[in-house]
Design an enzyme around this catalytic site. Structure first.
Site, short mmCIF file in Angstrom:
data_model
loop_
_atom_site.label_atom_id
_atom_site.label_comp_id
_atom_site.label_asym_id
_atom_site.label_seq_id
_atom_site.Cartn_x
_atom_site.Cartn_y
_atom_site.Cartn_z
CG ASP A 48 -1.96 1.15 1.17
OD1 ASP A 48 -2.18 1.72 0.07
OD2 ASP A 48 -2.51 1.49 2.24
CG HIS B 146 -3.20 -0.43 9.04
ND1 HIS B 146 -4.27 0.42 8.80
CD2 HIS B 146 -2.23 -0.01 8.21
CE1 HIS B 146 -3.95 1.28 7.86
NE2 HIS B 146 -2.71 1.05 7.48
CD GLN C 222 -2.83 -1.30 4.54
OE1 GLN C 222 -3.99 -1.28 4.14
NE2 GLN C 222 -1.99 -0.30 4.35
NE ARG D 110 -0.81 11.95 5.62
CZ ARG D 110 -1.40 10.77 5.40
NH1 ARG D 110 -0.95 9.68 5.98
NH2 ARG D 110 -2.44 10.68 4.61
CG ASP E 8 -2.06 6.43 7.47
OD1 ASP E 8 -2.35 7.13 6.49
OD2 ASP E 8 -2.28 5.20 7.51
CD GLU F 284 -5.16 10.02 5.96
OE1 GLU F 284 -5.57 9.88 4.80
OE2 GLU F 284 -5.00 9.04 6.71
CG HIS G 56 -0.50 9.92 -0.75
ND1 HIS G 56 -0.83 10.91 0.17
CD2 HIS G 56 -0.85 8.75 -0.17
CE1 HIS G 56 -1.34 10.34 1.24
NE2 HIS G 56 -1.36 9.03 1.06
CG ASP G 57 -4.55 8.75 -0.12
OD1 ASP G 57 -4.09 7.71 -0.62
OD2 ASP G 57 -4.53 9.00 1.09
NE ARG H 5 -4.48 4.60 -3.25
CZ ARG H 5 -4.32 4.15 -2.00
NH1 ARG H 5 -4.55 4.96 -0.99
NH2 ARG H 5 -3.94 2.91 -1.77
C1 GLC Z 1 -4.19 6.76 4.57
C2 GLC Z 1 -3.24 6.99 3.42
C3 GLC Z 1 -3.56 6.05 2.31
C4 GLC Z 1 -3.50 4.63 2.83
C5 GLC Z 1 -4.38 4.45 4.08
C6 GLC Z 1 -4.12 3.16 4.77
O1 GLC Z 1 -5.48 7.11 4.23
O2 GLC Z 1 -3.27 8.31 2.98
O3 GLC Z 1 -2.69 6.22 1.23
O4 GLC Z 1 -3.96 3.76 1.83
O5 GLC Z 1 -4.12 5.46 5.03
O6 GLC Z 1 -2.92 3.20 5.51
#
Ligand code: GLC
Length: 643
Positions: free
Chosen positions: A149, A192, A260, A290, A292, A334, A401-402, A526
């Site tokens: 990922d 995760h 994950q 960050r 996540d 995030e 990136h998303d 992506r």
């Molecule tokens: C966050 C990231 C994304 C990832 C997800 C799972 O949303 O920005 O790219 O797939 O977490 O870790």
């Protein structure tokens, strides 16, 4: 702690550096007694609340004592120069809110191959005026890209992906960055781990201690209930919330991808160990963590497992732990959620949680506005953000990136006759270039045949028409596309908060379709905006009239103005102005006796703009002062007039 002796660090602080001046200590050890007192004072300030929250959640005094011991250990291990930076930042206050901050988000391998490569490329980033670098996930992750990922499946929180370098390289990069007044951001993937993480491997082998760090379930009723109550993250690419492990005859919870595994924060061992990982990484010199996918970290059967109160307890505890051990470090949440869910992650002014949050609704609403030419929803959104306390700092961005999930305010849109599903379909058609008038190019992401939902992926430049105009060799269309691209960046820079450029956007990098030929990436669109950085095009920056020249220099000028003019201060009063034309967005910033009128044309037509009063304004772009009652604004153009 590592500090690798590579080449000597020579460069002085950049002119736009904000926090390092005068703060860099010598290499000798600081005054140990003073330091201890600083730690004790900070611990005293937070101890009771931290203990109270911890005991409320875990009721485990031994584990709490261990946590505090480890905090002290990580504090003792923290290099002196980082402690000095902490002190300088504590004194400066919210250093990350400075109008002089400019961020860039990048993949290490795409940009420069390795961490050492990024270090070698710092002069380019300084040329871009960047003083905050978000390095995309670089911790060790499975080598099979279809099981990593993009690095968000972490195999080891204490080692770097071998092809990118080592932890020493990271610490060295951080040190060099600090010398130049640049801060570093990394992803702390706390929801995760990868299925290849040691805990997961031992859990899979049936070790109870490690199984208790994840969620295992054999009861089909429970599994079904989660299926009913919890929305899907990746409905097409990774449907379901559980992954069956035949060797255990049970399922493990996997809300994101099947590889994950969701961590179980009901287990205090998980929280403690993850906090040690956080502090370890902070001690390498990371400035911004960050967090996540943070809304997902607490699960409770019978809920939607998002944004639960315990998530806020965990983030609040993390904030206090950081403030005690490494107070210069900033938490960036995030939280890709509806606005009502986002703002609580700031906590309260007395009990803050995250220092910064992504301005995700504004981002999605911006692209909605591009597609509809109607700024009404964006105005509501911007005014809502501007109405929040100024301490609440947002990270502003056009692309990351998303994918872009179309998280818009549908109750409002419905009042205007736009229903959610057909509207999303319109947006996705528009940005794929199917709708009349659209010059955008890109790909759908996680198109769900059941709900009709889909998200969207592309680079800023491709969404602005640069890809299409280049392909068609249409110079006139290119002019408009470049103007649109610059206008959107100007609009982003007009907002308060931390602006982040997505690496490549500064030279108008277009979509990269090569992921479709790579079986490990083909399913994840992506990757369309995760292409290798085109260094060849950087040479075009200095060739008059090229796309790279126009975008790069145009952006530099905007960034310079934003950095220097007090009207862009984080203390400014900001709001939007009602204007008779729905395709005109008008933002007003007031500070230090100055008023900025920032006017943006979200339409394909030139517009005559009437100023609120005939007066002498300064055009911030040309520096000229002119008496103005009205002016012409080209299609997708913008103006910054200051009174
Ligand atoms: C966050 C990231 C994304 C990832 C997800 C799972 O949303 O920005 O790219 O797939 O977490 O870790």
């Amino acid at each position: 702690m590592s500090s690798k002796a590579k080449q000597p660090i020579s460069s002085a602080c950049m002119s736009n550096a904000i926090e390092c001046k005068g703060a860099l200590p010598t290499d000798g050890r600081g005054d140990a007694g003073l330091e201890t007192r600083a730690f004790q004072k900070r611990l005293e300030r937070h101890h009771d609340e931290l203990r109270w929250l911890y005991m409320e959640l875990y009721d485990n005094g031994d584990m709490f004592a261990e946590l505090v011991d480890q905090m002290r250990r990580f504090f003792d291990d923290r290099p002196d120069r980082l402690k000095a930076l902490d002190a300088a930042r504590e004194e400066a206050g919210a250093w990350y809110r400075s109008q002089k901050m400019l961020g860039m988000q990048m993949y290490i391998d795409n940009f420069a191959g390795t961490i050492a490569g990024v270090e070698a490329r710092l002069p380019y980033l300084e040329r871009c005026r960047v003083n905050y670098i978000h390095l995309m996930p670089f911790l060790d992750t499975p080598t099979d890209k279809s099981r990593s990922d993009g690095g968000y499946a972490v195999k080891d929180f204490r080692s770097v992906r071998p092809d990118l370098g080592t932890m020493d390289d990271l610490a060295h990069l951080a040190q060099v960055c600090h010398e130049r007044g640049i801060s570093l951001c990394m992803d702390f993937v706390m929801n995760h781990t990868s299925e290849e993480h040691e805990w997961a491997r031992r859990a899979r082998a049936g070790e109870g201690e490690y199984m208790s760090r994840y969620f295992f379930e054999a009861n089909q009723d429970v599994i079904d209930r989660y299926g009913r109550d919890v929305p899907q993250v990746f409905p097409t690419t990774a449907p379901g919330h559980w992954t069956y492990l035949p060797e255990l005859g049970q399922c493990v919870m996997t809300q994101f991808y099947p590889y994950q595994w969701d961590l179980n924060y009901k287990n205090p061992r998980v929280f403690n160990e993850m906090m040690y990982n956080f502090l370890y990484l902070a001690n390498q010199g990371i400035d911004i963590m960050r967090l996540d996918a943070v809304p997902y970290i607490w699960k409770q059967l019978g809920t939607n497992c998002r944004n639960l109160p315990q998530v806020h307890t965990l983030v609040r505890m993390m904030r206090m732990i950081g403030e005690v051990v490494c107070p210069g470090v900033v938490l960036l949440g995030e939280v890709v959620m509806a606005p009502v869910e986002v703002v609580p992650y700031f906590g309260t002014v007395e009990k803050p949680e995250c220092h910064m949050l992504y301005n995700v609704t504004t981002m999605a609403t911006t692209w909605h506005t591009v597609a509809t030419g109607d700024v009404r929803l964006l105005r509501l959104q911007l005014d809502a953000v501007c109405g929040l306390p100024k301490e609440y700092t947002f990270l502003n961005y056009l692309r990351c990136h998303d994918d872009i999930g179309w998280g818009l305010d549908y109750p409002v849109l419905r009042r205007w006759g736009q229903e959610e599903v057909p509207h999303k379909r319109y947006l996705n058609d528009y940005f794929q270039g199917y709708a009349p008038g659209s010059t955008s190019r890109g790909a759908l992401y996680n198109a769900d045949p059941v709900t009709g939902d889909a998200r969207f992926c592309a680079t800023t430049a491709s969404m602005c028409g640069i890809e299409a105009a280049g392909f068609e060799g249409d110079a006139e269309a290119m002019k408009v596309a470049v103007r649109k691209d610059l206008m959107l960046h100007a609009y982003m820079l007009t907002q308060s908060g931390l602006p982040i450029i997505y690496s490549g956007d500064e030279i108008g990098q277009i979509n990269d379709y090569s992921y479709r030929d790579d079986p490990e990436k083909a399913d994840d669109s992506r990757y369309i905006h995760r292409g290798a950085f085109p260094w060849g095009l950087v040479e075009e920056i200095d060739r008059e009239g090229t796309v790279q020249n126009r975008i790069f220099l145009g952006l530099l000028e905007l960034e310079r103005i934003r950095c220097d003019d007090p009207v862009f201060s984080a203390e400014a009063t900001v709001g939007t102005k009602d204007y008779s034309d729905v395709s005109i967005l008008w933002i007003v910033r007031e500070c230090a006796g100055k008023t900025l009128h920032a006017v943006f044309n979200f339409s394909d037509r030139e517009k005559t703009i009437w100023m609120p009063e005939q007066a002498e304004y300064t055009d911030l772009l040309s520096g000229e002062r002119t008496e103005l009652a009205s002016f012409e604004l080209p299609a997708w153009g913008f103006a910054w007039f200051e009174l």
